[in-house]
Design a protein around this motif. Structure first.
Motif, PDB file in Angstrom:
ATOM      1  N   LEU A  79     -27.635 -39.972   5.531  1.00 37.39           N
ATOM      2  CA  LEU A  79     -26.434 -39.186   5.237  1.00 37.39           C
ATOM      3  C   LEU A  79     -25.982 -38.418   6.467  1.00 37.39           C
ATOM      4  O   LEU A  79     -26.773 -37.721   7.102  1.00 37.39           O
ATOM      5  N   ILE A  80     -24.679 -38.562   6.770  1.00 33.64           N
ATOM      6  CA  ILE A  80     -24.019 -37.773   7.807  1.00 33.64           C
ATOM      7  C   ILE A  80     -23.175 -36.708   7.103  1.00 33.64           C
ATOM      8  O   ILE A  80     -22.400 -37.031   6.198  1.00 33.64           O
ATOM      9  N   VAL A  81     -23.299 -35.459   7.512  1.00 33.23           N
ATOM     10  CA  VAL A  81     -22.425 -34.392   7.009  1.00 33.23           C
ATOM     11  C   VAL A  81     -21.579 -33.889   8.170  1.00 33.23           C
ATOM     12  O   VAL A  81     -22.118 -33.418   9.178  1.00 33.23           O
ATOM     13  N   ASP A  82     -20.269 -34.022   8.038  1.00 35.66           N
ATOM     14  CA  ASP A  82     -19.354 -33.445   9.022  1.00 35.66           C
ATOM     15  C   ASP A  82     -19.029 -32.033   8.565  1.00 35.66           C
ATOM     16  O   ASP A  82     -18.306 -31.843   7.588  1.00 35.66           O
ATOM     17  N   ALA A  83     -19.588 -31.050   9.250  1.00 33.80           N
ATOM     18  CA  ALA A  83     -19.385 -29.643   8.907  1.00 33.80           C
ATOM     19  C   ALA A  83     -18.693 -28.932  10.063  1.00 33.80           C
ATOM     20  O   ALA A  83     -19.038 -27.804  10.410  1.00 33.80           O
ATOM     21  N   ALA A  84     -17.701 -29.589  10.640  1.00 36.18           N
ATOM     22  CA  ALA A  84     -17.103 -29.168  11.913  1.00 36.18           C
ATOM     23  C   ALA A  84     -16.801 -27.678  12.000  1.00 36.18           C
ATOM     24  O   ALA A  84     -17.188 -27.016  12.959  1.00 36.18           O
ATOM     25  N   ALA A  85     -16.112 -27.131  11.001  1.00 41.47           N
ATOM     26  CA  ALA A  85     -15.679 -25.733  11.088  1.00 41.47           C
ATOM     27  C   ALA A  85     -16.571 -24.788  10.303  1.00 41.47           C
ATOM     28  O   ALA A  85     -16.289 -23.588  10.222  1.00 41.47           O
ATOM     29  N   GLU A  86     -17.654 -25.293   9.736  1.00 43.96           N
ATOM     30  CA  GLU A  86     -18.519 -24.460   8.901  1.00 43.96           C
ATOM     31  C   GLU A  86     -19.262 -23.423   9.737  1.00 43.96           C
ATOM     32  O   GLU A  86     -19.579 -23.640  10.912  1.00 43.96           O
ATOM     33  N   GLU A  87     -19.571 -22.309   9.112  1.00 47.30           N
ATOM     34  CA  GLU A  87     -20.229 -21.202   9.797  1.00 47.30           C
ATOM     35  C   GLU A  87     -21.748 -21.242   9.652  1.00 47.30           C
ATOM     36  O   GLU A  87     -22.468 -20.616  10.415  1.00 47.30           O
TER      37      GLU A  87
END
Length: 367
Positions: free
Chosen positions: A186-194
């Motif tokens: 699994l890839i999670v794109d959390a680009a703007a997450e803090e």
């Protein structure tokens, strides 16, 4: 010097009330991080050594198995997809789109295949993946994802973003459950997450962040996660990642920015609301505007001013705000509903007053 550059290149100055957006250069880089970039730019390194050792250092900070810095979160998606398809194959590295490798399907909730400046599917295809959407635009469950799995499924992809559909969507934890049940990474794109910890801790194989958004680093991206998966992503610097390489100055800058981010508290949602209250009160005194405070749609501890516009239309007001210098940029996602949002994280008190005066002028003149 800064003002001279605006004049030299005939550029508008900008008040960024839209948030940490790529179209405006994302965020302001703190002086201490600029100093690190300067050091990096003025010294030499064995680049493979720099990439590997900064990755190990960041992994220790974030309690993950390994990490690698890339040029952007988008590059992180493409290189993660390529890495999980190739799984360390030298042949794949030099022939990333070869017909000999059939296992290329990337399963993603349909509501996550969004345009964030480009489409998510563009980055999937750049990495050699074949998009396979699960569920529907307004709903996706674990069962919907499982329906799409085949012998050619290379990875699952979850987009944790305000751009993605929030309604009736499975969570990252749900996606991890599917990943573990079927043995598919699994890839999670959390680009703007803090939050730099939760998704890797939950069990995602690769988690992607933008270095220039929440972290306030230079233009860059970060991929953290499982040791083998990160090693495959790192390999892509000799494959498709060569066209997306990041410079030494930004590798050093981002490494320092992550350390700073973990040790230096940023503005809290409570403080944002305190700064917003007088702004909201002032806007509600302007005929044709109705303002209130709203929380970020993705549930982050970010609060903004939501302004309902009567006449002229929200789209016309947005356009008018950009005409002068400084140009005022806002969040435009709900303009079709007559709503403009103002993100004040990078806006000071003088700029908030400027926004107030400009809105009053536009509403009184009708244009």
């Amino acid at each position: 010097m800064t003002t001279d550059l605006y004049k030299k290149y005939d550029l508008k100055q900008v008040v960024n009330a839209s948030g940490k957006m790529t179209i405006l250069g994302v965020s302001k880089t703190p002086d201490e991080i600029v100093a690190l970039q300067k050091f990096g730019g003025q010294h030499f390194f064995e680049m493979a050594d720099l990439v590997e050792k900064t990755g190990h250092y960041i992994a220790d900070l974030l309690h993950t198995e390994d990490a690698v810095i890339v040029s952007s979160a988008s590059a992180g998606i493409a290189q993660s997809v390529a890495g999980l398809i190739g799984q360390g194959s030298d042949y794949h590295l030099y022939h990333p789109f070869t017909d000999k490798i059939k296992k290329r399907e990337i399963v993603i909730p349909k509501g996550h295949n969004v345009d964030y400046g480009t489409a998510v599917e563009v980055m999937i295809e750049l990495g050699g993946g074949k998009l396979r959407e699960a569920g529907y635009a307004n709903m996706c469950s674990k069962e919907h994802v499982e329906m799409m799995l085949t012998d050619e499924t290379a990875a699952l992809l979850y987009i944790k973003s305000h751009h993605a559909v929030q309604k009736s969507m499975l969570t990252v934890a749900d996606m991890v459950e599917v990943s573990k049940k079927h043995g598919i990474p699994l890839i999670v794109d959390a680009a703007a997450e803090e939050d730099l910890f939760t998704y890797a801790k939950q069990g995602a194989d690769l988690v992607i962040y933008s270095g220039a958004k929440a972290i306030d680093g230079p233009t860059s991206g970060l991929v953290v996660g499982k040791k083998d998966a990160i090693s495959w992503v790192r390999m892509q610097s000799k494959g498709i990642g060569r066209a997306m390489k990041i410079g030494k100055e930004n590798i050093i800058g981002l490494t320092g920015a992550i350390e700073r981010y973990l040790n230096t508290p940023g503005e809290t949602g409570e403080n944002m609301q305190e700064r917003l209250h007088p702004f909201i009160e002032a806007l509600n005194q302007i005929d044709g505007l109705e303002a209130k405070i709203v929380q970020d749609a993705a549930g982050r501890d970010i609060y903004r001013a939501s302004v309902k516009v009567s006449k002229p239309s929200a789209k016309e007001v947005i356009a008018s705000l950009k005409t002068k210098s400084p140009a005022i940029y806002t969040r435009e996602y709900q303009a079709n509903n007559g709503i403009i949002e103002f993100d004040i994280r990078a806006v000071n008190a003088d700029e908030m007053k400027l926004i107030e005066n400009r809105l009053k002028e536009i509403m009184e003149s009708g244009k």
